[in-house]
Design a protein around this motif. Structure first.
Motif, PDB file in Angstrom:
ATOM      1  N   UNK A  40      42.619  26.222  57.239  1.00 28.27           N
ATOM      2  CA  UNK A  40      43.759  27.079  56.911  1.00 28.27           C
ATOM      3  C   UNK A  40      44.241  27.800  58.161  1.00 28.27           C
ATOM      4  N   UNK A  41      45.444  28.343  58.054  1.00 28.38           N
ATOM      5  CA  UNK A  41      45.976  29.146  59.157  1.00 28.38           C
ATOM      6  C   UNK A  41      45.002  30.284  59.497  1.00 28.38           C
ATOM      7  N   UNK A  42      44.444  30.915  58.474  1.00 26.93           N
ATOM      8  CA  UNK A  42      43.557  32.059  58.733  1.00 26.93           C
ATOM      9  C   UNK A  42      42.224  31.655  59.346  1.00 26.93           C
ATOM     10  N   UNK A  43      41.826  30.397  59.188  1.00 30.07           N
ATOM     11  CA  UNK A  43      40.574  29.944  59.817  1.00 30.07           C
ATOM     12  C   UNK A  43      40.756  29.649  61.309  1.00 30.07           C
ATOM     13  N   UNK A  44      41.986  29.379  61.718  1.00 27.78           N
ATOM     14  CA  UNK A  44      42.202  28.850  63.070  1.00 27.78           C
ATOM     15  C   UNK A  44      41.729  29.809  64.159  1.00 27.78           C
ATOM     16  N   UNK A  45      42.131  31.062  64.081  1.00 33.65           N
ATOM     17  CA  UNK A  45      41.749  31.994  65.155  1.00 33.65           C
ATOM     18  C   UNK A  45      40.240  32.241  65.217  1.00 33.65           C
ATOM     19  N   UNK A  46      39.570  32.483  64.089  1.00 31.84           N
ATOM     20  CA  UNK A  46      38.103  32.663  64.180  1.00 31.84           C
ATOM     21  C   UNK A  46      37.386  31.441  64.737  1.00 31.84           C
ATOM     22  N   UNK A  99      38.660  29.179  66.823  1.00 26.49           N
ATOM     23  CA  UNK A  99      38.969  29.134  68.257  1.00 26.49           C
ATOM     24  C   UNK A  99      38.180  30.201  69.010  1.00 26.49           C
ATOM     25  N   UNK A 100      37.970  31.340  68.376  1.00 25.71           N
ATOM     26  CA  UNK A 100      37.255  32.443  69.032  1.00 25.71           C
ATOM     27  C   UNK A 100      35.790  32.081  69.303  1.00 25.71           C
ATOM     28  N   UNK A 101      35.217  31.213  68.474  1.00 26.10           N
ATOM     29  CA  UNK A 101      33.828  30.795  68.723  1.00 26.10           C
ATOM     30  C   UNK A 101      33.724  30.095  70.080  1.00 26.10           C
ATOM     31  N   UNK A 102      34.709  29.260  70.388  1.00 26.25           N
ATOM     32  CA  UNK A 102      34.711  28.555  71.678  1.00 26.25           C
ATOM     33  C   UNK A 102      35.032  29.530  72.810  1.00 26.25           C
ATOM     34  N   UNK A 103      36.002  30.420  72.578  1.00 26.51           N
ATOM     35  CA  UNK A 103      36.373  31.388  73.624  1.00 26.51           C
ATOM     36  C   UNK A 103      35.177  32.261  73.996  1.00 26.51           C
ATOM     37  N   UNK A 104      34.392  32.621  72.991  1.00 32.08           N
ATOM     38  CA  UNK A 104      33.220  33.467  73.257  1.00 32.08           C
ATOM     39  C   UNK A 104      32.229  32.724  74.149  1.00 32.08           C
ATOM     40  N   UNK A 105      32.018  31.439  73.865  1.00 34.82           N
ATOM     41  CA  UNK A 105      31.084  30.662  74.694  1.00 34.82           C
ATOM     42  C   UNK A 105      31.648  30.475  76.108  1.00 34.82           C
ATOM     43  N   UNK A 106      32.950  30.188  76.206  1.00 37.17           N
ATOM     44  CA  UNK A 106      33.558  29.993  77.537  1.00 37.17           C
ATOM     45  C   UNK A 106      33.557  31.286  78.359  1.00 37.17           C
TER      46      UNK A 106
END
Ligand SMILES: Nc1ncnc2c1ncn2[C@@H]1O[C@H](COP(=O)(O)OP(=O)(O)OP(=O)(O)OP(=O)(O)OC[C@H]2O[C@@H](n3cnc4c(N)ncnc43)[C@H](O)[C@@H]2O)[C@@H](O)[C@H]1O
Length: 268
Positions: free
Chosen positions: A126-132, A134-141
């Motif tokens: 869903x649209x609401x799932x997209x940012x969380x 993506x944030x999992x990857x951003x946190x690791x990067x």
């Protein structure tokens, strides 16, 4: 203020400058969304990065697979490929500053019901799932384990998303979906073999935007040059932004308010 969304620059710096001039783009007034793949294949990748960095908060950028490839080469031990045009970035005196900036870009940008990612949004998210997600990857990067992640990011498995994926498999699936997706199966499995036009679809696979969704976001994406900015048979509000500048096509800006498209021709 006007907000424009632009597809893959892929090192097309001359065209990028020409497009900004054509738009009369003023970073004090206007906003620019860039759909990722700022670098590679073209001859001006370093200049593209510097140009976008100079725009400061006026530019919102998502990571594409070629941007991640650059980071994997520079910081994850991956090898350059024959057609890569990343040498000037890797040799730049300020390479660490440029790479730090790139590595801190997200996989998605959202404003209201508008979402931009490099490859799109699959129907199972869903649209609401997209940012969380993506944030999992951003946190690791953005963390201490970024280098280890970049070393193990490559790979086509798992090809199908499951909510209970964890660890590197989960992060790789998120990266592959947001940056490499084109054709998918009805069960959500990604295909990694086809990247030409719609008639190159493997049996049982269709473009991600031809599957219906339960919600109705406006989805901006690049990545798929052979679409030439079109989304035939789309069952969602999808806007294809990559008009193949580096392949001899054009560099295109979409005015997010009016829906108008403004293009400059490729110099390739
Ligand atoms: N987790 C991960 N696992 C594995 N790898 C990862 C990864 N994360 C990052 N990567 C990296 O991803 C990188 C790219 O993989 P590639 O497979 O090399 O690149 P791609 O982005 O899929 O294709 P390309 O850049 O050619 O795409 P485009 O649509 O512009 O062009 C596609 C084709 O369309 C053609 N085309 C363009 N315009 C067209 C038109 N108008 N009509 C018809 N065809 C057209 C072009 O000629 C071209 O052949 C690799 O370097 C890899 O290392």
């Amino acid at each position: 203020m006007t907000t424009y969304a632009v597809g893959d620059l892929q090192g097309c710096h001359e065209e990028f400058v020409a497009l900004l001039e054509r738009l009369d783009f003023d970073p004090r007034r206007d906003r620019l969304w860039l759909a990722g793949d700022l670098v590679n294949r073209g001859r001006g990748s370093l200049d593209c990065l510097r140009e976008v960095m100079a725009l400061g908060d006026a530019a919102r950028v998502v990571l594409g697979n070629h941007d991640l490839h650059l980071l994997a080469v520079a910081r994850g031990g991956a090898r350059l490929k024959r057609k890569d045009t990343l040498d000037a970035i890797l040799a730049a005196a300020d390479r660490e500053r440029v790479l730090d900036w790139l590595q801190s870009r997200p996989l998605v940008v959202r404003d209201g019901d508008t979402l931009m990612s490099h490859a799109g949004l699959p129907p199972q998210w869903t649209l609401d799932q997209a940012e969380p997600l993506a944030a999992e990857v951003a946190e690791r990067l953005g963390g201490e384990r970024a280098g280890a992640f970049l070393e193990q990011m490559y790979g086509n498995e798992p090809a199908r998303w499951r909510d209970d994926l964890d660890g590197l498999d989960r992060l790789r699936a998120i990266v592959n979906t947001f940056t490499r997706m084109r054709f998918i199966a009805a069960d959500g499995a990604l295909d990694f073999s086809a990247k030409e036009g719609l008639d190159s679809a493997p049996p049982g696979f269709a473009p991600w935007f031809q599957y219906p969704r339960d919600d109705d976001p406006r989805l901006l994406f690049g990545h798929w040059a052979a679409l030439e900015g079109e989304t035939p048979g789309s069952r969602v509000r999808a806007e294809a932004l990559d008009t193949g500048c580096v392949w001899g096509g054009a560099l295109t800006a979409l005015d997010l308010e009016s829906g108008a498209r403004i293009s400059v021709p490729s110099r390739y």
